[in-house]
Scaffold this motif. Structure first.
Motif, PDB file in Angstrom:
ATOM      1  N   PHE A 134      -5.063   3.656   4.550  1.00  0.00           N
ATOM      2  CA  PHE A 134      -4.347   2.376   4.941  1.00  0.00           C
ATOM      3  C   PHE A 134      -5.505   1.934   5.906  1.00  0.00           C
ATOM      4  CE2 PHE A 134      -1.850  -0.164   7.771  1.00  0.00           C
ATOM      5  CZ  PHE A 134      -1.191  -1.011   6.631  1.00  0.00           C
ATOM      6  N   SER A 138      -5.020  -3.923   4.195  1.00  0.00           N
ATOM      7  CA  SER A 138      -3.938  -3.590   3.389  1.00  0.00           C
ATOM      8  C   SER A 138      -2.912  -4.253   3.672  1.00  0.00           C
ATOM      9  CB  SER A 138      -3.940  -1.943   3.460  1.00  0.00           C
ATOM     10  OG  SER A 138      -4.999  -1.263   3.081  1.00  0.00           O
ATOM     11  N   HIS A 164      -0.094   7.765   5.506  1.00  0.00           N
ATOM     12  CA  HIS A 164      -0.582   7.262   4.286  1.00  0.00           C
ATOM     13  C   HIS A 164      -2.113   7.115   4.589  1.00  0.00           C
ATOM     14  CE1 HIS A 164       3.163   6.610   2.278  1.00  0.00           C
ATOM     15  NE2 HIS A 164       3.778   5.879   3.597  1.00  0.00           N
ATOM     16  N   GLY A 187      -2.663  -5.480   7.587  1.00  0.00           N
ATOM     17  CA  GLY A 187      -2.845  -4.102   8.571  1.00  0.00           C
ATOM     18  C   GLY A 187      -3.181  -4.804   9.851  1.00  0.00           C
ATOM     19  N   PHE A 200       0.694  -1.230   0.259  1.00  0.00           N
ATOM     20  CA  PHE A 200      -0.036   0.004  -0.031  1.00  0.00           C
ATOM     21  C   PHE A 200       0.939   1.374  -0.018  1.00  0.00           C
ATOM     22  CE2 PHE A 200      -2.263   3.261   2.004  1.00  0.00           C
ATOM     23  CZ  PHE A 200      -3.682   3.474   1.426  1.00  0.00           C
TER      24      PHE A 200
END
Length: 233
Positions: free
Chosen positions: A37, A41, A34, A19, A5
């Motif tokens: 996310f 991810s 980011h 994640g 990602f």
């Protein structure tokens, strides 16, 4: 092959991290840099280790407030994955001036048996020459006032030289203590990182074991179904 990602590049097999497997504090750091996310991810193990180091830095700042210069050196070494346990003696010696080098050598000689024996021999020779050889016309008759003057001048010069050398030694000891502190702190933080990696491996391994058990349960259910069908026939 999954895609990261963060870098948008393919992740090698066995190095993808979802994640949902990331610690909450580290997850928030990734989400801050980011947006978007999510728990489903994926990032690479290298990227996770980078954010683990950033997370340790943030924990240090929260615990101690503003980081000291030594702590900043340790954090930099962790981020760059560099080594702190280098030889510092050469760097210390290279910074010495000519006067400091002479002070160290004089202090080393002044604290040796060579100096003690030589100086004691000089005193005995001085007294013997003036008391027995040059009895009629000694250049320094008893009570040896010139000798006392020389000894006083020597003591007056030797004392600050020894103090200068001691100050240099204290500076060396302080630099060694700071160096040892940085190494110990880095070792402590690296152990925390290692603990994080082991926890992740255990969680990942447990998930794999659960998947294997689920597959085995599916096999058993299929076998039971076949056994029941055969028994009905």
């Amino acid at each position: 092959m999954r895609t990261s990602f963060i870098s948008k590049k393919p992740i090698p097999n066995g190095e993808s991290i979802q994640g949902s497997d990331i610690r909450a504090g580290i997850f928030e750091l990734i989400l801050r840099d980011h947006p978007g996310f999510a728990v489903d991810s994926y990032i690479s193990l290298f990227e996770l280790n980078l954010y683990r180091r950033l997370y340790l830095t943030s924990l240090m700042e929260q615990e101690r407030g503003e980081l000291a210069l030594l702590d900043q050196d340790v954090m930099k070494a962790i981020r760059e994955n560099s080594v702190l346990s280098e030889k510092i003696e050469d760097g210390i010696e290279a910074k010495l001036t000519l006067g400091e080098r002479m002070a160290d050598r004089i202090a080393t000689f002044g604290g040796s048996w060579t100096f003690i024996i030589s100086f004691f021999s000089f005193l005995l020779g001085w007294i013997f020459v003036n008391a027995f050889i040059l009895i009629t016309r000694p250049f320094d008759p008893f009570p040896f006032i010139l000798l006392n003057l020389i000894l006083s001048c020597l003591a007056a010069i030797q004392a600050p030289i020894i103090m200068m050398s001691q100050n240099r030694q204290e500076s060396k000891d302080r630099q060694r203590a700071e160096h040892d502190y940085k190494i110990n702190l880095k070792a402590e933080l690296e152990i925390k990182l290692l603990s994080e990696k082991i926890d992740h491996l255990l969680v990942h391994q447990n998930k794999k074991l659960l998947e294997i058990q689920e597959v085995q349960v599916d096999y058993l259910e299929d076998l039971l179904k076949k056994v029941k069908e055969n028994s009905k026939e």
